[in-house]
Design an enzyme around this catalytic site. Structure first.
Site, PDB file in Angstrom:
ATOM      1  N   LYS A  13      -7.914   9.389  -1.831  1.00  0.00           N
ATOM      2  CA  LYS A  13      -7.537   9.396  -3.250  1.00  0.00           C
ATOM      3  C   LYS A  13      -8.458   8.489  -4.067  1.00  0.00           C
ATOM      4  CE  LYS A  13      -3.240   7.962  -2.801  1.00  0.00           C
ATOM      5  NZ  LYS A  13      -3.095   7.849  -1.341  1.00  0.00           N
ATOM      6  N   ARG A  88       4.788   7.274  -6.564  1.00  0.00           N
ATOM      7  CA  ARG A  88       4.975   7.276  -5.115  1.00  0.00           C
ATOM      8  C   ARG A  88       6.428   7.508  -4.727  1.00  0.00           C
ATOM      9  NH1 ARG A  88       0.152   3.805  -3.852  1.00  0.00           N
ATOM     10  NH2 ARG A  88      -0.209   3.849  -1.625  1.00  0.00           N
ATOM     11  N   ARG A 122     -11.479   1.878   7.953  1.00  0.00           N
ATOM     12  CA  ARG A 122     -11.778   1.701   6.524  1.00  0.00           C
ATOM     13  C   ARG A 122     -12.105   0.246   6.208  1.00  0.00           C
ATOM     14  NH1 ARG A 122      -7.811   3.685   1.697  1.00  0.00           N
ATOM     15  NH2 ARG A 122      -6.355   2.098   2.417  1.00  0.00           N
ATOM     16  N   ARG A 151      -8.839  -4.332   4.462  1.00  0.00           N
ATOM     17  CA  ARG A 151      -7.625  -4.640   3.706  1.00  0.00           C
ATOM     18  C   ARG A 151      -6.554  -5.103   4.671  1.00  0.00           C
ATOM     19  NH1 ARG A 151      -6.222   0.284  -0.358  1.00  0.00           N
ATOM     20  NH2 ARG A 151      -4.156  -0.197   0.440  1.00  0.00           N
ATOM     21  N   ARG A 162       3.137   2.300   6.674  1.00  0.00           N
ATOM     22  CA  ARG A 162       2.771   2.945   5.408  1.00  0.00           C
ATOM     23  C   ARG A 162       2.869   4.458   5.524  1.00  0.00           C
ATOM     24  NH1 ARG A 162      -2.878   0.886   4.392  1.00  0.00           N
ATOM     25  NH2 ARG A 162      -2.783   1.940   2.400  1.00  0.00           N
TER      26      ARG A 162
HETATM   27  P1  AMP Z   1      -2.867   1.743  -2.467  1.00  0.00           P
HETATM   28  O1  AMP Z   1      -4.091   0.951  -2.756  1.00  0.00           O
HETATM   29  O2  AMP Z   1      -2.613   2.821  -3.493  1.00  0.00           O
HETATM   30  O3  AMP Z   1      -2.814   2.268  -1.049  1.00  0.00           O
HETATM   31  O4  AMP Z   1      -1.624   0.733  -2.611  1.00  0.00           O
HETATM   32  C1  AMP Z   1      -1.492  -0.389  -1.753  1.00  0.00           C
HETATM   33  C2  AMP Z   1      -0.053  -0.863  -1.735  1.00  0.00           C
HETATM   34  O5  AMP Z   1       0.365  -1.231  -3.066  1.00  0.00           O
HETATM   35  C3  AMP Z   1       0.961   0.184  -1.300  1.00  0.00           C
HETATM   36  O6  AMP Z   1       1.090   0.252   0.119  1.00  0.00           O
HETATM   37  C4  AMP Z   1       2.236  -0.333  -1.970  1.00  0.00           C
HETATM   38  O7  AMP Z   1       2.774  -1.437  -1.272  1.00  0.00           O
HETATM   39  C5  AMP Z   1       1.707  -0.850  -3.301  1.00  0.00           C
HETATM   40  N1  AMP Z   1       1.720   0.223  -4.329  1.00  0.00           N
HETATM   41  C6  AMP Z   1       0.647   0.800  -4.934  1.00  0.00           C
HETATM   42  N2  AMP Z   1       1.033   1.746  -5.810  1.00  0.00           N
HETATM   43  C7  AMP Z   1       2.395   1.777  -5.739  1.00  0.00           C
HETATM   44  C8  AMP Z   1       3.394   2.563  -6.378  1.00  0.00           C
HETATM   45  N3  AMP Z   1       3.082   3.542  -7.242  1.00  0.00           N
HETATM   46  N4  AMP Z   1       4.693   2.314  -6.059  1.00  0.00           N
HETATM   47  C9  AMP Z   1       5.050   1.340  -5.190  1.00  0.00           C
HETATM   48  N5  AMP Z   1       4.147   0.583  -4.539  1.00  0.00           N
HETATM   49  C10 AMP Z   1       2.825   0.792  -4.805  1.00  0.00           C
END
Ligand code: AMP
Length: 210
Positions: A13, A88, A122, A151, A162
């Protein structure tokens, strides 16, 4: 153009969102990036978010919705925006429906097996932030030579959490957006260039884009 990029963690994404938003001249909104910046800055919001992110859980809907409500009012969103990693949950998607009229939801389709192997490899360059894949223990950025970092939520035990969270809380959005006639499926298992071409071609078939 107002878009959502949907898909499991590691579907690509972020990589695609950067390219597609640049191509369309719209803002790229990654809630994950906004939360990571808040953590780095040590804000109270960031500190609270960290307790969820480190466990591979979603941060509370209200926190993310407050971030998004504020973010889409900024001037760079005037021509449109692309959400990466938001919504999400069904609660977030329902709230978003009341905020904006989406043009399309792009679902990047990738199998669980591929997700696990992709996330464990990654990395991100600590200097120029370029996404990279760790190959044979290589820890140097191919672009600037900076040190590659992993990360903290890409560690194997968190990745499985996750993925579970994705299936339980986020995957239902596929049916939600299909029922609204907004869903566009793209095979996310291919190389990044091929995925980008497929996204742009399919968007071009449905919308007037230059
Ligand atoms: P990402 O970089 O999009 O994978 O987001 C990393 C982490 O941030 C996720 O595993 C969640 O813990 C939190 N997070 C990011 N976007 C959201 C969202 N829309 N709703 C809830 N938690 C989020």
């Amino acid at each position: 153009m107002k878009l959502v990029f949907l898909g499991p963690p590691g579907a690509g994404k972020g990589t695609q969102a950067v390219r597609v938003s640049a191509q369309l001249g719209i803002a790229h909104i990654s809630t994950g990036d906004i939360l990571r910046t808040a953590i780095q800055e040590g804000t109270p919001e960031g500190m609270l978010a960290k307790t969820y992110i480190d466990k591979g859980q979603l941060v509370p809907d209200e926190m993310v919705l407050a971030i998004v409500r504020e973010r889409i009012l900024r001037p760079d969103c005037a021509k449109g925006f692309l959400f990466d990693g938001f919504p999400r949950t069904i609660v977030q998607a329902a709230a978003l429906e009341k905020m904006v009229k989406l043009d399309q939801v792009v679902n990047l389709d990738v199998s669980d097996d591929l997700i696990v192997s992709r996330l464990s490899a990654r990395r991100t360059c600590g200097v120029c932030k370029t996404p990279a894949i760790a190959k044979d223990g290589e820890a140097v950025c191919p672009v600037c030579g900076g040190q590659l970092i992993q990360r903290s939520d890409d560690k194997p035990e968190t990745v499985l959490n996750r993925l579970g969270v994705y299936h339980k809380q986020t995957a239902p959005l596929i049916a939600f957006y299909r029922s609204l006639g907004l869903l566009m499926n793209v095979d996310g298992s291919k190389q990044p260039d091929a995925v980008f071409d497929a996204v742009m071609r399919q968007l071009g078939e449905k919308h007037d884009i230059d």
